[in-house]
Motif scaffolding. Structure first.
Motif, PDB file in Angstrom:
ATOM      1  N   VAL A 122       0.827  -1.205   0.000  1.00 15.52           N
ATOM      2  CA  VAL A 122       0.000   0.000   0.000  1.00 15.52           C
ATOM      3  C   VAL A 122       0.864   1.260   0.000  1.00 15.52           C
ATOM      4  CG1 VAL A 122      -0.249   0.323   2.495  1.00 15.52           C
ATOM      5  CG2 VAL A 122      -2.130   0.947   0.971  1.00 15.52           C
ATOM      6  N   ASP A 123       2.072   1.184   0.547  1.00 14.68           N
ATOM      7  CA  ASP A 123       2.956   2.354   0.541  1.00 14.68           C
ATOM      8  C   ASP A 123       3.462   2.662  -0.854  1.00 14.68           C
ATOM      9  OD1 ASP A 123       2.632   2.667   3.232  1.00 14.68           O
ATOM     10  OD2 ASP A 123       4.488   1.631   3.793  1.00 14.68           O
ATOM     11  N   THR A 124       3.585   1.629  -1.687  1.00 19.73           N
ATOM     12  CA  THR A 124       4.095   1.849  -3.041  1.00 19.73           C
ATOM     13  C   THR A 124       3.027   2.307  -4.012  1.00 19.73           C
ATOM     14  OG1 THR A 124       3.743  -0.500  -3.563  1.00 19.73           O
ATOM     15  CG2 THR A 124       5.918   0.141  -2.726  1.00 19.73           C
ATOM     16  N   GLN A 125       1.757   2.242  -3.595  1.00 19.95           N
ATOM     17  CA  GLN A 125       0.688   2.653  -4.486  1.00 19.95           C
ATOM     18  C   GLN A 125       0.472   4.157  -4.372  1.00 19.95           C
ATOM     19  OE1 GLN A 125      -2.893   0.418  -3.898  1.00 19.95           O
ATOM     20  NE2 GLN A 125      -2.196  -1.242  -5.225  1.00 19.95           N
ATOM     21  N   PRO A 126       0.453   4.873  -5.515  1.00 18.67           N
ATOM     22  CA  PRO A 126       0.195   6.318  -5.453  1.00 18.67           C
ATOM     23  C   PRO A 126      -1.261   6.585  -5.140  1.00 18.67           C
ATOM     24  CG  PRO A 126       0.355   5.584  -7.730  1.00 18.67           C
ATOM     25  CD  PRO A 126       0.698   4.382  -6.882  1.00 18.67           C
ATOM     26  N   GLY A 127      -1.505   7.557  -4.251  1.00 18.26           N
ATOM     27  CA  GLY A 127      -2.877   7.906  -3.895  1.00 18.26           C
ATOM     28  C   GLY A 127      -3.479   8.865  -4.899  1.00 18.26           C
ATOM     29  N   ALA A 128      -4.790   8.852  -5.015  1.00 19.17           N
ATOM     30  CA  ALA A 128      -5.488   9.750  -5.930  1.00 19.17           C
ATOM     31  C   ALA A 128      -5.422  11.174  -5.391  1.00 19.17           C
ATOM     32  CB  ALA A 128      -6.937   9.306  -6.103  1.00 19.17           C
ATOM     33  N   ALA A 129      -5.381  12.127  -6.302  1.00 18.03           N
ATOM     34  CA  ALA A 129      -5.284  13.529  -5.908  1.00 18.03           C
ATOM     35  C   ALA A 129      -6.520  13.948  -5.128  1.00 18.03           C
ATOM     36  CB  ALA A 129      -5.122  14.405  -7.157  1.00 18.03           C
ATOM     37  N   GLY A 130      -6.322  14.563  -3.977  1.00 15.59           N
ATOM     38  CA  GLY A 130      -7.435  15.037  -3.167  1.00 15.59           C
ATOM     39  C   GLY A 130      -8.174  13.948  -2.421  1.00 15.59           C
ATOM     40  N   GLU A 131      -7.657  12.732  -2.446  1.00 11.75           N
ATOM     41  CA  GLU A 131      -8.347  11.616  -1.779  1.00 11.75           C
ATOM     42  C   GLU A 131      -8.005  11.635  -0.293  1.00 11.75           C
ATOM     43  OE1 GLU A 131      -8.842   6.897  -2.674  1.00 11.75           O
ATOM     44  OE2 GLU A 131      -6.809   7.692  -2.496  1.00 11.75           O
ATOM     45  N   THR A 132      -9.038  11.701   0.518  1.00 10.71           N
ATOM     46  CA  THR A 132      -8.828  11.681   1.966  1.00 10.71           C
ATOM     47  C   THR A 132      -9.170  10.336   2.584  1.00 10.71           C
ATOM     48  OG1 THR A 132     -11.050  12.581   2.270  1.00 10.71           O
ATOM     49  CG2 THR A 132      -9.227  14.155   2.202  1.00 10.71           C
ATOM     50  N   VAL A 133     -10.065   9.572   1.949  1.00 13.59           N
ATOM     51  CA  VAL A 133     -10.383   8.220   2.401  1.00 13.59           C
ATOM     52  C   VAL A 133      -9.786   7.255   1.395  1.00 13.59           C
ATOM     53  CG1 VAL A 133     -12.191   6.566   2.925  1.00 13.59           C
ATOM     54  CG2 VAL A 133     -12.471   8.957   3.589  1.00 13.59           C
ATOM     55  N   SER A 134      -8.692   6.601   1.765  1.00  9.91           N
ATOM     56  CA  SER A 134      -7.972   5.715   0.852  1.00  9.91           C
ATOM     57  C   SER A 134      -8.626   4.338   0.851  1.00  9.91           C
ATOM     58  CB  SER A 134      -6.502   5.614   1.277  1.00  9.91           C
ATOM     59  OG  SER A 134      -5.833   4.644   0.511  1.00  9.91           O
ATOM     60  N   GLU A 135      -9.142   3.916  -0.286  1.00  8.83           N
ATOM     61  CA  GLU A 135      -9.755   2.579  -0.383  1.00  8.83           C
ATOM     62  C   GLU A 135      -8.730   1.477  -0.162  1.00  8.83           C
ATOM     63  OE1 GLU A 135     -12.637  -0.056  -3.323  1.00  8.83           O
ATOM     64  OE2 GLU A 135     -11.611   1.716  -4.102  1.00  8.83           O
ATOM     65  N   LEU A 182     -17.693   9.473   6.486  1.00 11.41           N
ATOM     66  CA  LEU A 182     -18.103   8.270   7.223  1.00 11.41           C
ATOM     67  C   LEU A 182     -18.969   7.359   6.374  1.00 11.41           C
ATOM     68  CD1 LEU A 182     -18.760   9.565  10.849  1.00 11.41           C
ATOM     69  CD2 LEU A 182     -16.723   8.538   9.861  1.00 11.41           C
ATOM     70  N   ALA A 183     -19.695   7.904   5.425  1.00 16.14           N
ATOM     71  CA  ALA A 183     -20.444   7.054   4.496  1.00 16.14           C
ATOM     72  C   ALA A 183     -19.484   6.210   3.660  1.00 16.14           C
ATOM     73  CB  ALA A 183     -21.338   7.912   3.601  1.00 16.14           C
ATOM     74  N   LEU A 184     -18.384   6.829   3.201  1.00 18.55           N
ATOM     75  CA  LEU A 184     -17.378   6.063   2.455  1.00 18.55           C
ATOM     76  C   LEU A 184     -16.718   5.011   3.344  1.00 18.55           C
ATOM     77  CD1 LEU A 184     -15.634   8.929   0.430  1.00 18.55           C
ATOM     78  CD2 LEU A 184     -17.228   7.204  -0.438  1.00 18.55           C
ATOM     79  N   HIS A 238     -13.299  -2.659  12.280  1.00 23.87           N
ATOM     80  CA  HIS A 238     -12.376  -1.571  11.970  1.00 23.87           C
ATOM     81  C   HIS A 238     -13.103  -0.250  11.764  1.00 23.87           C
ATOM     82  CE1 HIS A 238      -8.658  -3.677  12.069  1.00 23.87           C
ATOM     83  NE2 HIS A 238      -9.040  -4.577  11.187  1.00 23.87           N
ATOM     84  N   LEU A 239     -14.361  -0.289  11.402  1.00 22.60           N
ATOM     85  CA  LEU A 239     -15.118   0.954  11.333  1.00 22.60           C
ATOM     86  C   LEU A 239     -15.189   1.598  12.720  1.00 22.60           C
ATOM     87  CD1 LEU A 239     -16.860   2.957   9.750  1.00 22.60           C
ATOM     88  CD2 LEU A 239     -18.851   1.508  10.261  1.00 22.60           C
ATOM     89  N   SER A 240     -15.423   0.789  13.738  1.00 20.29           N
ATOM     90  CA  SER A 240     -15.437   1.319  15.107  1.00 20.29           C
ATOM     91  C   SER A 240     -14.075   1.882  15.492  1.00 20.29           C
ATOM     92  CB  SER A 240     -15.852   0.217  16.087  1.00 20.29           C
ATOM     93  OG  SER A 240     -17.140  -0.255  15.793  1.00 20.29           O
ATOM     94  N   ARG A 241     -13.022   1.180  15.081  1.00 17.48           N
ATOM     95  CA  ARG A 241     -11.673   1.659  15.402  1.00 17.48           C
ATOM     96  C   ARG A 241     -11.398   3.017  14.733  1.00 17.48           C
ATOM     97  NH1 ARG A 241      -7.365  -1.341  17.011  1.00 17.48           N
ATOM     98  NH2 ARG A 241      -8.419  -3.266  16.393  1.00 17.48           N
ATOM     99  N   VAL A 242     -11.797   3.139  13.467  1.00 19.05           N
ATOM    100  CA  VAL A 242     -11.576   4.392  12.748  1.00 19.05           C
ATOM    101  C   VAL A 242     -12.435   5.500  13.339  1.00 19.05           C
ATOM    102  CG1 VAL A 242     -11.824   5.533  10.508  1.00 19.05           C
ATOM    103  CG2 VAL A 242     -10.836   3.248  10.639  1.00 19.05           C
ATOM    104  N   LEU A 243     -13.659   5.184  13.725  1.00 20.28           N
ATOM    105  CA  LEU A 243     -14.511   6.192  14.354  1.00 20.28           C
ATOM    106  C   LEU A 243     -13.893   6.697  15.657  1.00 20.28           C
ATOM    107  CD1 LEU A 243     -18.107   4.727  13.813  1.00 20.28           C
ATOM    108  CD2 LEU A 243     -17.053   6.651  12.631  1.00 20.28           C
ATOM    109  N   LEU A 269     -18.830  21.229   8.905  1.00 24.68           N
ATOM    110  CA  LEU A 269     -18.134  20.112   9.560  1.00 24.68           C
ATOM    111  C   LEU A 269     -18.975  18.848   9.536  1.00 24.68           C
ATOM    112  CD1 LEU A 269     -15.845  18.922  11.262  1.00 24.68           C
ATOM    113  CD2 LEU A 269     -16.968  19.881  13.297  1.00 24.68           C
ATOM    114  N   MET A 270     -20.251  18.969   9.851  1.00 22.87           N
ATOM    115  CA  MET A 270     -21.120  17.780   9.884  1.00 22.87           C
ATOM    116  C   MET A 270     -21.290  17.174   8.488  1.00 22.87           C
ATOM    117  SD  MET A 270     -21.587  17.714  13.077  1.00 22.87           S
ATOM    118  CE  MET A 270     -22.766  16.400  13.185  1.00 22.87           C
ATOM    119  N   LYS A 271     -21.392  18.030   7.470  1.00 18.44           N
ATOM    120  CA  LYS A 271     -21.525  17.530   6.099  1.00 18.44           C
ATOM    121  C   LYS A 271     -20.272  16.766   5.677  1.00 18.44           C
ATOM    122  CE  LYS A 271     -22.343  19.020   1.343  1.00 18.44           C
ATOM    123  NZ  LYS A 271     -22.553  20.165   0.433  1.00 18.44           N
TER     124      LYS A 271
END
Length: 980
Positions: free
Chosen positions: A581-594, A695-697, A706-711, A687-689
């Motif tokens: 995952v470190d070698t994969q380039p992230g998408a521009a402006g992506e904040t939630v990395s799939e 969180l939907a993503l 892991h959703l609980s962990r990320v929350l 902020l809420m939006k």
């Protein structure tokens, strides 16, 4: 039908036509009667039957067909004399019954089958004389007129209802009669020498002709003959006067002999045996030569059946349901032969049939084993070349034993009482064990990775065979030849574990290389490499269960090594994922990395799979080892792996949430900089939006764990961002803090999600309490903050009550003098703060908050040198009004210090006592009031976070009162050590 030419057939027909016309005979069987009249006083009768052939009266004879009168009441038409007794037949008398059963057979000569009739009378027998008299009178009947008179007497007797006059006291009573015309198509037999043997030859030729080889289902033929063939047999049997038993014997002999060359349906043969059994029980006996012939047919068929059982696996494979059904019928046929064994004077079996079957099965097992051994692992080959063949042989034996147990065993046991499975298992297990012992001794000095892998595979199959025997109730594997065979395989198993470790890592490396870090499908959230890893660990568990190493100490060594290798493989896999995952380039402006979400899901899946596999590696720690309890080495390994995976998950979670830190700070700053003129909802909306979208993503990409962990991580990020915003803004309006308080409660509701998100207990803990305290204090005045400072001191409790020691005091209020009496009694277990391991403690006593007691100065005890258990017994008085002591936060504060002669004093601990509970101040009905003279033990502690938060809040206040209070506390804080 018999393979003759048309000319030979025409010649045979001519001879038949030129031959003398046959004579006819009628075979009559008197079987039973029902519901006869009761003629005796006891309500029953003693019935018997009289029957004979009645020529038709007045029936014209054709001129050219005059024959000698065979049936008359005299022997010739012109010769007088009594009627021969053979023309009239009488059955036995059946006493006291209305439903007699006779089953008697008679044969009558027929002169004219078109006109003659069978006449039968039924009489009630009164005494022995009447029967003889009736026969005598019947034999005296002369001519047709005499016959008419005789039947007239019968009718007269019937009309009189069987009553007799005085001179006929001993005559029998008439019960009924009937006439049966003799039809031309009635089955009749030719009397002569044609009989048993000719029928046998005829039936044999018919079966050979009608059972054609070209029929596709010839093995299921049930002996159905064509109509002409059936008619010929029926006529021949009737003409030869063959009994039903003889016919049954003939059909069995011919069919069983024919079956040995051309297979018939075993159900048909079983039906013949059942029919033969029925007639055998009804008939008296057979002629000796026919009985011997039947015994020979039984012996021949049983020998043929035993020959088939020797080749059981070829003729009746377990995978063929039709063949298994045929085997079942064959066994029933053999079992049916045992029914006749006690009835033969000449026994057809030399031994018991089940003993012959067991011997045949043993011989067949050995032949099958030798054939398989020569095919797969011939002994003349060298050991390394024989090993693969012996593995195949062991697998074939295991499959064969399973078939024996599930298919064959129940058939042999239920039908012939033969324990086929035990017999076969003992024999094959011993043979393969001998072969394995010899081969392992040969291969032990030549151990290589290839040989070790082969020996491991061979041992797994041998262990399966041994475990299969043990799984059957009542079977003990200790008596097997395979018991103890694990010993020579131990070096190979240890070497193979290394091979397994390397193979597992190689498979995981390949799985990660081709993994795109995308979900496998719409129903799963992990990628392909996680599924491969789970299969690897499950495979290792299955191999361990199959290995089932019987020696506990050796099993512990092997199990510990295997569990450590599995944990190493799991961590190797997670490291590969992180590098991927470190070698994969992230998408521009992506904040939630799939990809990061997929990695988290993979870690969780592998954690569960590895945990389950490790639990499956449990071994029994000796004969006295507890069942169901994981061995300690395995448990330690599982705990260490779980901690490592949890740490890895936290690392990936931090990496995932770090991409959102900048946005979160930006939106929190938006709340902070929003003007007071806009509503709180409007200020918090961006902020809420943002959180709702992210969180939907996350919800769509992460598993629940892991959703609980990320929350939780996001929640902590939000709290820290708000704390930073509060610390950056000083001297702002109360609305500013009210807005952030509204924001905090809105975020709590958002993350709780009506019970679907994080629990309220975790949301309102940790940093939340600190933030809430900050917001609450920011809304308070300076004096309220100071009061809160003292209230927090009253609430705080030492986490370790005996760590900083204890202080005993006694307080009461003297209302008459308007003063508070505080007595410091003694202290115990203080901290050693000097180099000599002791302290020089003294106690500072003061009242707070200062604005409640502005004129009261603090007081102090004497210094007690070199002790951790000082005794003071000092009394202090404070002139204060009782009303001030009842105010919110009013307390007496005890600060224990270590006196240093050459440097500053050291802080040892503090404790606070609320004045509201002191005797003389407390209002009535307060249960916690301290009575006068009663000491109180206080546990010393250090100021905790909630106390310092109030201090930090006062630091930001510009008022003189706040600054003086902070300055005073700062002086004391210099003496304090850092919080533990």
């Amino acid at each position: 039908v018999f393979g003759t030419s048309p000319e030979e057939h025409a010649e045979a027909i001519g001879h038949v036509k030129a031959a003398k016309a046959p004579s006819y005979a009628l075979k009559v069987s008197v079987m039973r009667a029902k519901n006869l009249l009761a003629k005796d006083p006891n309500g029953f009768s003693d019935p018997y039957c009289m029957l004979g052939i009645l020529p038709a009266s007045g029936a014209p004879r054709e001129p050219g067909a005059q024959k000698e009168q065979r049936f008359s009441f005299r022997k010739g038409g012109k010769r007088g004399g009594p009627l021969p007794a053979k023309c009239i037949r009488v059955t036995e008398v059946k006493s006291s019954t209305l439903n007699p059963v006779w089953k008697e057979h008679f044969l009558f000569e027929i002169e004219d089958v078109s006109t003659d009739q069978l006449h039968l009378d039924i009489w009630d027998h009164d005494d022995d004389v009447s029967l003889v008299e009736a026969c005598r009178k019947l034999n005296e009947v002369i001519g047709l007129k005499g016959m008419s008179r005789y039947f007239k007497q019968i009718v007269k007797s019937a009309r009189a209802n069987g009553t007799a006059g005085p001179t006929e006291d001993h005559t029998d009573d008439f019960l009924g009669c009937l006439n049966i015309p003799v039809q031309r198509d009635t089955a009749m037999s030719q009397r002569g020498r044609s009989g048993f043997l000719s029928y046998l030859l005829l039936l044999s030729r018919l079966l050979q002709f009608e059972h054609r080889a070209e029929e596709p289902n010839s093995s299921s033929w049930r002996g159905e003959l064509s109509a002409p063939a059936a008619t010929v047999l029926c006529l021949h049997g009737a003409q030869s006067n063959l009994s039903p038993l003889q016919l049954a014997v003939l059909h069995w002999q011919v069919s069983s002999r024919h079956h040995q060359t051309r297979t018939l349906d075993y159900g048909y043969l079983l039906g013949l045996l059942e029919d033969l059994q029925v007639h055998w029980e009804e008939a008296a006996s057979l002629p000796q030569e026919q009985e011997e012939s039947l015994a020979d047919s039984f012996s021949a068929f049983s020998e043929f059946g035993l020959q088939l059982l020797r080749q059981l696996r070829d003729y009746f494979p377990a995978t063929n349901s039709t063949a298994v059904c045929r085997l079942e019928l064959l066994l029933k046929c053999l079992g049916k032969l045992q029914v006749f064994q006690p009835s033969f004077e000449i026994c057809p079996f030399e031994t018991e049939l089940n003993m012959d079957v067991a011997a045949a099965l043993k011989r067949g097992n050995r032949e099958w084993y030798d054939r398989m051994l020569n095919t797969k692992s011939a002994r003349e080959q060298p050991g390394p070349q024989r090993l693969p063949g012996l593995i195949e042989l062991a697998d074939a034996i295991y499959d064969d034993l399973q078939s024996c147990f599930s298919i064959y065993a129940s058939l042999f046991h239920s039908i012939l009482k033969v324990d086929f499975f035990t017999l076969t298992f003992r024999q094959l297990e011993r043979l393969v064990a001998e072969e394995a012992w010899v081969l392992t001794e040969e291969l032990s000095p030549k151990m290589t990775l290839e040989v070790a892998s082969g020996l491991f595979e061979l041992y797994l199959t041998l262990a399966d065979i041994q475990r299969f025997w043990s799984s059957i109730p009542g079977r003990d594997s200790r008596s097997l030849a395979l018991a103890g065979i694990h010993a020579p395989f131990l070096p190979a198993v240890k070497l193979w574990l290394q091979v397994l470790r390397d193979q597992t890592k190689w498979r995981l490396q390949g799985a990660v290389d081709v993994d795109t870090l995308e979900p496998m499908d719409t129903t799963s959230k992990h990628s392909s490499s996680a599924a491969t890893a789970g299969l690897c660990f499950s495979h290792i568990q299955e191999l361990w269960l199959r290995l089932a190493w019987p020696d506990p100490p050796q099993a512990q060594v092997l199990g510990t090594q295997l569990s450590q290798d599995m944990c190493e493989a799991v961590l190797f896999y997670t490291e590969l994922l992180r590098k991927k995952v470190d070698t994969q380039p992230g998408a521009a402006g992506e904040t939630v990395s799939e990809p990061l979400c997929v990695v988290l899901n993979n870690v969780e899946l592998v954690r569960k799979a590895a945990g389950q596999a490790l639990r499956g590696l449990a071994w029994v720690e000796g004969p006295a080892g507890p069942e169901g309890v994981l061995p300690r080495p395995l448990l330690s390994c599982m705990q260490a792996l779980d901690e490592d995976l949890q740490r890895e998950a936290r690392t990936v979670t931090a990496h995932l949430t770090s991409k959102m830190v900048g946005d979160i700070r930006k939106y929190v700053q938006h709340v902070s900089l929003s003007p007071d003129s806009i509503q709180n909802e409007e200020a918090v909306a961006p902020l809420m939006k943002y959180l709702d979208e992210k969180l939907a993503l996350l919800n769509a990409s992460l598993v629940k764990e892991h959703l609980s962990r990320v929350l939780e991580a996001l929640w902590e990020l939000l709290l820290q961002a708000i704390l930073q915003a509060l610390g950056a803004d000083r001297d702002v309006s109360a609305d500013f803090y009210g807005r952030f308080h509204f924001t905090l409660e809105a975020l709590v509701s958002f993350f709780h999600a009506e019970g679907q998100g994080l629990p309220l207990e975790s949301l309102r803990d940790g940093s939340y309490k600190r933030l809430e305290e900050e917001l609450r204090l920011h809304k308070c005045s300076t004096r309220e903050c100071i009061e809160q400072f003292y209230l927090d001191k009253l609430k705080q409790r030492s986490l370790e009550q005996n760590r900083f020691g204890r202080l005993s005091v006694r307080c009461h209020y003297e209302a008459a003098e308007q003063r508070l009496a505080v007595e410091v009694l003694h202290a115990a277990d203080l901290l050693p703060l000097d180099a000599n391991g002791l302290s020089d403690p003294f106690v500072i006593v003061e009242l707070g908050p200062p604005h409640l007691f502005p004129l009261v100065r603090s007081q102090r005890t004497q210094v007690k040198a070199r002790t951790l258990h000082p005794v003071y017994d000092e009394l202090f008085h404070f002139s204060v009004p009782a009303e001030a002591c009842r105010r919110r936060g009013a307390c007496v504060l005890f600060t224990v210090m270590d006196h240093d002669w050459l440097s500053t004093n050291d802080f040892a601990g503090e404790a606070a006592l609320g004045l509201g509970s002191v005797s003389g101040i407390a209002r009535p009905q307060v249960g916690g009031a301290v009575r006068a003279g009663q000491p109180v033990t206080l546990h010393l502690c250090r100021p905790r976070a909630q106390v310092r938060s109030a201090l930090r809040m006062l630091e930001g206040r510009g008022s003189k009162e706040a600054q003086e209070f902070v300055k005073k506390l700062k002086e004391l804080e210099k003496y304090m050590e850092a919080d533990p």
